[in-house]
Design a protein around this motif. Structure first.
Motif, mmCIF file in Angstrom:
data_model
loop_
_atom_site.group_PDB
_atom_site.id
_atom_site.type_symbol
_atom_site.label_atom_id
_atom_site.label_comp_id
_atom_site.label_asym_id
_atom_site.label_seq_id
_atom_site.Cartn_x
_atom_site.Cartn_y
_atom_site.Cartn_z
ATOM 1 N N ARG B 68 0.867 -1.230 0.011
ATOM 2 C CA ARG B 68 0.082 0.057 0.182
ATOM 3 C C ARG B 68 0.919 1.187 0.152
ATOM 4 N NH1 ARG B 68 -4.810 -1.403 4.396
ATOM 5 N NH2 ARG B 68 -5.732 0.365 3.273
ATOM 6 N N VAL B 69 0.656 2.086 -0.919
ATOM 7 C CA VAL B 69 1.444 3.342 -1.039
ATOM 8 C C VAL B 69 0.785 4.379 -1.439
ATOM 9 C CG1 VAL B 69 3.583 1.888 -1.933
ATOM 10 C CG2 VAL B 69 1.875 3.094 -3.476
ATOM 11 N N SER B 70 1.217 5.803 -1.316
ATOM 12 C CA SER B 70 0.648 6.772 -1.789
ATOM 13 C C SER B 70 1.409 7.714 -2.433
ATOM 14 C CB SER B 70 -0.016 7.343 -0.475
ATOM 15 O OG SER B 70 -0.762 8.834 -0.728
ATOM 16 N N ASP B 89 -3.745 6.886 -4.158
ATOM 17 C CA ASP B 89 -3.352 5.769 -3.190
ATOM 18 C C ASP B 89 -3.366 4.588 -4.190
ATOM 19 O OD1 ASP B 89 -2.997 7.549 -1.141
ATOM 20 O OD2 ASP B 89 -5.186 7.270 -0.910
ATOM 21 N N GLY B 90 -2.735 3.595 -3.884
ATOM 22 C CA GLY B 90 -2.866 2.404 -4.751
ATOM 23 C C GLY B 90 -1.878 1.390 -4.265
#
Lengths: 132, 132
Positions: B68-70, B89-90
Motif C-alpha cells: 500500500r502506497v501513496s 493511493d494504490g
C-alpha cells in the motif's frame, strides 16, 4: 550524495512547504502538504484556516493510531544535477499548544493565527540527499 | 475545495515531481521524491541513474513488506489561495518492465534509459484539493 544531518535539518527548516506522511492502523500511508516550523528538533504543524472538507482529519486519526511519521522537503529542477531533498522521521503527538515560530515564518499566520490542534513531531532521524 | 477525480488525476499526470510514501513492516512511513509517468491508471516509477547510496532501496523493501502506497503532487505558492494538491493511493508491485512514457515525459530518460527495477502502482483512489 548524502547531506550532513546539520545541512539536511537546515534545508528542512527553511523550506516553505513539506509533505507529511502518516500511516493508518491498517497500514495505508497518507500524504498531505504542510506548512510548518521547526524549533530545536521539534516540527510544529497547525491545523489552520486553509479550507478543509472536514475537521476530523485523517492525519490526526492516523497519528492517534500510529505516531510514527515522516516529513519531506524537496526541490525539483529540470536540471537534475540541482535536485535535493531533506527528510525528518519522528514521533508525532497532537497538542493544543501553538508555537510563535509559525507566525514568524508565515505572514498568513500573523494575520490569521492558527487555532489548531497542532501536530508536534519529535525528530529522531534526519537524512538528506543532493545529486552532486 | 475538492477536485474532481479527473481533474486531480490530470494534475498528477502532468506534475514533474511527486512524493512516494511507502510503509515498513513495522509501520514506519518512508518518503522520497520521484519522477514518474502515468499510463491509464498505473503510475510507473523507475529506479534510475540519479546517484543513490545503495541499490537496496528502502522503498523497494517496504513495498515487498506492504504494497500500500501513496503518491502526492502539490504546488506551493506564497499566495495561499493558489495552493493545490493531488494524491493517488494504490497498490504497488516491483517490475522489470519499463514504460516508454517515462522517456516521453523526461528528456533525461531519453538520454539515459532507466534500467530499473520499476515500481508500478495500480491506482485505487484519487483525491485532490485546491484552496479556492
Amino acid at each position: 550524495v548524502r547531506l550532513s544531518r546539520d545541512e539536511a535539518l537546515h534545508r528542512l527548516r527553511v523550506a516553505r512547504v513539506a509533505r507529511l506522511a502518516t500511516v493508518s492502523a491498517d497500514g495505508q500511508p497518507h500524504l498531505v502538504p504542510v506548512t510548518f516550523a521547526i524549533r530545536d528538533e521539534v516540527i510544529v504543524i497547525a491545523v489552520d484556516h486553509k479550507p478543509k472538507s472536514t475537521r476530523n482529519l485523517k492525519r490526526l486519526s492516523n497519528i492517534q493510531a500510529n505516531p510514527r511519521v515522516s516529513v519531506l522537503a524537496d526541490e525539483y529542477n529540470e536540471d537534475w544535477t540541482q535536485l535535493w531533498w531533506a527528510r525528518a522521521d519522528g514521533t508525532a503527538e497532537i497538542s493544543g499548544r501553538s508555537d510563535p515560530l509559525l507566525a514568524e515564518k508565515y505572514q498568513q499566520y500573523k494575520e490569521n493565527p492558527p487555532q489548531g490542534p497542532f501536530i508536534r513531531i519529535h525528530i529522531t532521524t534526519v537524512t538528506g540527499w543532493t545529486y552532486t
